[in-house]
Design a protein around this motif. Structure first.
Motif, PDB file in Angstrom:
ATOM      1  N   VAL A  96     -13.108  -8.685   6.488  1.00  0.00           N
ATOM      2  CA  VAL A  96     -13.472  -9.881   5.926  1.00  0.00           C
ATOM      3  C   VAL A  96     -13.033 -10.750   6.076  1.00  0.00           C
ATOM      4  O   VAL A  96     -11.658 -10.896   6.280  1.00  0.00           O
ATOM      5  CB  VAL A  96     -13.078  -9.783   4.170  1.00  0.00           C
ATOM      6  N   VAL A  97     -13.447 -11.669   5.802  1.00  0.00           N
ATOM      7  CA  VAL A  97     -13.240 -13.579   6.459  1.00  0.00           C
ATOM      8  C   VAL A  97     -12.848 -13.753   4.812  1.00  0.00           C
ATOM      9  O   VAL A  97     -14.116 -14.140   4.183  1.00  0.00           O
ATOM     10  CB  VAL A  97     -13.909 -13.903   7.496  1.00  0.00           C
ATOM     11  N   HIS A  98     -11.567 -14.699   4.850  1.00  0.00           N
ATOM     12  CA  HIS A  98     -11.553 -15.694   4.218  1.00  0.00           C
ATOM     13  C   HIS A  98     -11.018 -17.033   4.205  1.00  0.00           C
ATOM     14  O   HIS A  98     -11.149 -16.653   4.808  1.00  0.00           O
ATOM     15  CB  HIS A  98     -10.579 -14.766   2.888  1.00  0.00           C
ATOM     16  N   VAL A  99     -12.917 -17.674   3.088  1.00  0.00           N
ATOM     17  CA  VAL A  99     -12.289 -19.256   3.534  1.00  0.00           C
ATOM     18  C   VAL A  99     -12.295 -19.662   2.065  1.00  0.00           C
ATOM     19  O   VAL A  99     -12.887 -20.280   1.415  1.00  0.00           O
ATOM     20  CB  VAL A  99     -13.924 -19.384   4.009  1.00  0.00           C
ATOM     21  N   ALA A 100     -11.058 -20.460   2.331  1.00  0.00           N
ATOM     22  CA  ALA A 100     -10.917 -21.510   1.318  1.00  0.00           C
ATOM     23  C   ALA A 100     -11.315 -23.132   1.429  1.00  0.00           C
ATOM     24  O   ALA A 100     -11.578 -23.302   2.772  1.00  0.00           O
ATOM     25  CB  ALA A 100      -9.591 -21.758   1.238  1.00  0.00           C
ATOM     26  N   HIS A 101     -11.582 -23.669   0.274  1.00  0.00           N
ATOM     27  CA  HIS A 101     -12.448 -24.787   0.451  1.00  0.00           C
ATOM     28  C   HIS A 101     -14.030 -24.837   1.182  1.00  0.00           C
ATOM     29  O   HIS A 101     -14.272 -25.545   2.362  1.00  0.00           O
ATOM     30  CB  HIS A 101     -11.507 -25.811   0.769  1.00  0.00           C
ATOM     31  N   VAL A 102     -15.283 -23.732   0.577  1.00  0.00           N
ATOM     32  CA  VAL A 102     -15.945 -24.281   1.562  1.00  0.00           C
ATOM     33  C   VAL A 102     -17.340 -25.713   0.686  1.00  0.00           C
ATOM     34  O   VAL A 102     -16.884 -25.933  -0.721  1.00  0.00           O
ATOM     35  CB  VAL A 102     -17.161 -22.816   0.934  1.00  0.00           C
ATOM     36  N   ARG A 103     -17.085 -26.249   1.036  1.00  0.00           N
ATOM     37  CA  ARG A 103     -17.502 -27.646   1.041  1.00  0.00           C
ATOM     38  C   ARG A 103     -18.942 -27.339  -0.056  1.00  0.00           C
ATOM     39  O   ARG A 103     -19.885 -27.124   1.055  1.00  0.00           O
ATOM     40  CB  ARG A 103     -17.633 -29.117   1.700  1.00  0.00           C
ATOM     41  N   ASN A 104     -18.987 -28.213  -0.357  1.00  0.00           N
ATOM     42  CA  ASN A 104     -20.721 -27.665  -1.348  1.00  0.00           C
ATOM     43  C   ASN A 104     -20.732 -29.340  -2.478  1.00  0.00           C
ATOM     44  O   ASN A 104     -20.932 -28.674  -3.562  1.00  0.00           O
ATOM     45  CB  ASN A 104     -20.563 -26.257  -2.495  1.00  0.00           C
ATOM     46  N   PHE A 105     -20.458 -30.188  -1.946  1.00  0.00           N
ATOM     47  CA  PHE A 105     -21.276 -31.222  -2.531  1.00  0.00           C
ATOM     48  C   PHE A 105     -22.046 -31.715  -3.018  1.00  0.00           C
ATOM     49  O   PHE A 105     -23.320 -30.965  -2.371  1.00  0.00           O
ATOM     50  CB  PHE A 105     -21.207 -32.633  -1.356  1.00  0.00           C
ATOM     51  N   ARG A 106     -22.131 -32.321  -4.247  1.00  0.00           N
ATOM     52  CA  ARG A 106     -23.870 -32.216  -4.602  1.00  0.00           C
ATOM     53  C   ARG A 106     -24.294 -33.906  -4.628  1.00  0.00           C
ATOM     54  O   ARG A 106     -23.701 -34.853  -4.933  1.00  0.00           O
ATOM     55  CB  ARG A 106     -24.657 -32.260  -6.188  1.00  0.00           C
ATOM     56  N   TYR A 107     -25.853 -34.243  -3.993  1.00  0.00           N
ATOM     57  CA  TYR A 107     -25.477 -35.557  -3.800  1.00  0.00           C
ATOM     58  C   TYR A 107     -26.982 -36.182  -4.279  1.00  0.00           C
ATOM     59  O   TYR A 107     -28.399 -35.162  -4.403  1.00  0.00           O
ATOM     60  CB  TYR A 107     -26.255 -36.163  -2.673  1.00  0.00           C
ATOM     61  N   SER A 135     -30.232 -32.418  13.782  1.00  0.00           N
ATOM     62  CA  SER A 135     -30.100 -33.490  13.317  1.00  0.00           C
ATOM     63  C   SER A 135     -30.909 -34.656  13.686  1.00  0.00           C
ATOM     64  O   SER A 135     -29.757 -35.114  14.164  1.00  0.00           O
ATOM     65  CB  SER A 135     -29.514 -33.343  11.880  1.00  0.00           C
ATOM     66  N   TYR A 136     -32.037 -35.459  13.727  1.00  0.00           N
ATOM     67  CA  TYR A 136     -32.050 -36.471  14.147  1.00  0.00           C
ATOM     68  C   TYR A 136     -32.190 -37.694  13.108  1.00  0.00           C
ATOM     69  O   TYR A 136     -32.882 -37.350  12.138  1.00  0.00           O
ATOM     70  CB  TYR A 136     -33.274 -35.918  15.079  1.00  0.00           C
ATOM     71  N   TRP A 137     -31.557 -38.676  12.816  1.00  0.00           N
ATOM     72  CA  TRP A 137     -31.919 -39.496  12.998  1.00  0.00           C
ATOM     73  C   TRP A 137     -31.956 -40.556  12.830  1.00  0.00           C
ATOM     74  O   TRP A 137     -32.384 -41.828  12.360  1.00  0.00           O
ATOM     75  CB  TRP A 137     -29.979 -40.109  12.181  1.00  0.00           C
ATOM     76  N   ALA A 138     -32.468 -41.242  14.465  1.00  0.00           N
ATOM     77  CA  ALA A 138     -33.193 -41.885  14.731  1.00  0.00           C
ATOM     78  C   ALA A 138     -33.677 -41.460  16.443  1.00  0.00           C
ATOM     79  O   ALA A 138     -35.278 -41.008  15.826  1.00  0.00           O
ATOM     80  CB  ALA A 138     -31.817 -43.311  15.892  1.00  0.00           C
ATOM     81  N   ASP A 192     -24.992 -28.135   1.066  1.00  0.00           N
ATOM     82  CA  ASP A 192     -24.464 -29.397   1.233  1.00  0.00           C
ATOM     83  C   ASP A 192     -24.963 -29.715   2.298  1.00  0.00           C
ATOM     84  O   ASP A 192     -25.425 -31.184   2.849  1.00  0.00           O
ATOM     85  CB  ASP A 192     -23.113 -28.825   1.165  1.00  0.00           C
ATOM     86  N   LEU A 193     -24.699 -29.474   3.672  1.00  0.00           N
ATOM     87  CA  LEU A 193     -24.276 -29.951   5.361  1.00  0.00           C
ATOM     88  C   LEU A 193     -25.297 -29.610   5.758  1.00  0.00           C
ATOM     89  O   LEU A 193     -26.018 -30.518   6.898  1.00  0.00           O
ATOM     90  CB  LEU A 193     -23.886 -28.203   6.239  1.00  0.00           C
ATOM     91  N   THR A 198     -31.471 -32.920   5.113  1.00  0.00           N
ATOM     92  CA  THR A 198     -33.242 -32.953   4.518  1.00  0.00           C
ATOM     93  C   THR A 198     -33.859 -33.726   3.549  1.00  0.00           C
ATOM     94  O   THR A 198     -35.253 -33.687   3.966  1.00  0.00           O
ATOM     95  CB  THR A 198     -33.149 -31.000   4.551  1.00  0.00           C
ATOM     96  N   ASP A 199     -33.291 -33.483   2.132  1.00  0.00           N
ATOM     97  CA  ASP A 199     -33.337 -33.992   1.267  1.00  0.00           C
ATOM     98  C   ASP A 199     -33.057 -35.574   0.775  1.00  0.00           C
ATOM     99  O   ASP A 199     -33.339 -35.644  -0.002  1.00  0.00           O
ATOM    100  CB  ASP A 199     -32.819 -33.292  -0.228  1.00  0.00           C
ATOM    101  N   ILE A 200     -31.722 -35.987   1.314  1.00  0.00           N
ATOM    102  CA  ILE A 200     -31.120 -37.101   1.129  1.00  0.00           C
ATOM    103  C   ILE A 200     -31.403 -38.682   2.263  1.00  0.00           C
ATOM    104  O   ILE A 200     -32.005 -39.428   1.797  1.00  0.00           O
ATOM    105  CB  ILE A 200     -29.347 -37.220   0.328  1.00  0.00           C
ATOM    106  N   ARG A 201     -30.647 -37.532   3.415  1.00  0.00           N
ATOM    107  CA  ARG A 201     -30.547 -38.953   4.175  1.00  0.00           C
ATOM    108  C   ARG A 201     -32.328 -38.370   5.032  1.00  0.00           C
ATOM    109  O   ARG A 201     -32.469 -39.553   5.408  1.00  0.00           O
ATOM    110  CB  ARG A 201     -29.881 -38.966   5.852  1.00  0.00           C
TER     111      ARG A 201
END
Length: 330
Positions: A96-107, A135-138, A192-193, A198-201
């Motif tokens: 089992v791999v434990h991960v602390a602080h998985v980011r999950n920002f809501r925008y 992911s392409y932005w230009a 988040d990532l 896809t939805d915000i930028r």
């Protein structure tokens, strides 16, 4: 020969000045003063007499600059931009791999967000997939590239190698060639990532399944786990040429040197095409997707108007994408 010396001196002056300008030296007045002073000193040495004295002066300044640059340490204790304030940590206990602080920002918008992190555990025996995200932005030549690991229980962990930007600096692509950013592993929920892209930028985001054996999938995932843990205690510099979002993936995937030196590593918008040439995508039905152009077009994540980033986001973005042969559902 004289023209080559002038060219070398000019190039060295520009690079040295840029290294100081994009450095993390505080205060800013000192940083800018050293940048200007280096340029003035290198150019002003032209008027020193006898001629050997100008060579000694320039050589001394270049040696001091190089000595500083080689010993300039990366740090974890700066004032970071909000999305980089809390790094993840990861470790393994049995399978089992434990991960602390998985980011999950809501925008609510690109600049209006609600910070959030959570802790999670991932069963290595349930590691079923690795997806390559671009992911392409230009234009078509530059994209951000990262991986997302999928597990049998429906969890997905997206990991992106990025620049760790200080709050006092705006983003600069040129700065990435110098000691300006520390390297950072954004370890995040797909909502988040991927969702912010896809939805915000509203970037153009593509998702491909990597064709990896279970042993290679596990090795790749654990290499990220080890790097995420190590960087908490031993920070590293980010470098656009040698240690960036694409080279980090290729190195951990054990890519041959010729691919790690491929021009598509720098022009990262072509990374997925390189993976296709390396037979790392799919395997997909060649009758439906006879070449990379067809696969690329079909791998575009399309979000319907009014779509929301909800609990089913990971399943929703994969609906309608190419399904690798023999994998069942993507």
């Amino acid at each position: 020969m004289r023209e080559l010396r002038v060219l070398a001196m000019g190039g060295g002056t520009v690079l040295g000045g840029a290294a100081l300008y994009y450095s993390t030296i505080l205060p800013d007045t000192l940083r800018l003063g050293l940048c200007g002073g280096f340029g003035v000193g290198m150019v002003g040495a032209q008027w020193l007499r006898p001629p050997w004295l100008r060579h000694v002066a320039r050589g001394g300044m270049a040696a001091m600059l190089l000595g500083w640059y080689m010993t300039d340490p990366p740090r974890n204790d700066r004032v970071w931009a909000q999305e980089y304030t809390i790094p993840a940590d990861a470790w393994r206990t049995a399978n089992v791999v434990h991960v602390a602080h998985v980011r999950n920002f809501r925008y609510r918008s690109e600049n209006d967000l609600i910070p959030a992190w959570y802790d999670a555990s991932y069963d290595l025996n349930g590691l079923e997939s690795v997806d390559l995200v671009t992911s392409y932005w230009a234009g078509e030549s530059i994209a951000h590239v990262f991986l997302s690991f999928g597990f049998a229980d429906g969890q997905h962990l997206a990991i992106s190698i990025e620049t760790r930007r200080q709050a006092r600096f705006a983003y600069s692509a040129i700065a990435g060639f110098f000691h300006h950013y520390e390297l950072f592993f954004v370890t995040a929920d797909e909502r988040d990532l991927i969702g912010v892209r896809t939805d915000i930028r509203r970037e153009r985001v593509y998702l491909y399944r990597l064709d990896l054996s279970p042993a290679v999938r596990e090795h790749l995932f654990l290499s990220y786990v080890g790097a995420i843990h190590d960087i908490v205690h031993h920070p590293l510099w980010y470098n656009t040429l040698t240690d960036n979002c694409t080279t980090g993936i290729l190195a951990r995937a054990g890519a041959k040197l010729r691919y790690r030196l491929d021009w598509r590593v720098i022009l990262s918008g072509h990374t997925a095409a390189m993976a296709y040439d390396m037979n790392l995508l799919g395997p997909y039905d060649r009758a439906r997707y006879p070449d990379f152009a067809a696969l690329h077009a079909a791998s575009h994540i399309l979000r319907l108007p009014g779509a929301q980033i909800g609990p089913d986001y990971s399943a929703a973005i994969r609906a309608g994408l190419p399904v690798p042969e023999g994998s069942g559902a993507p």
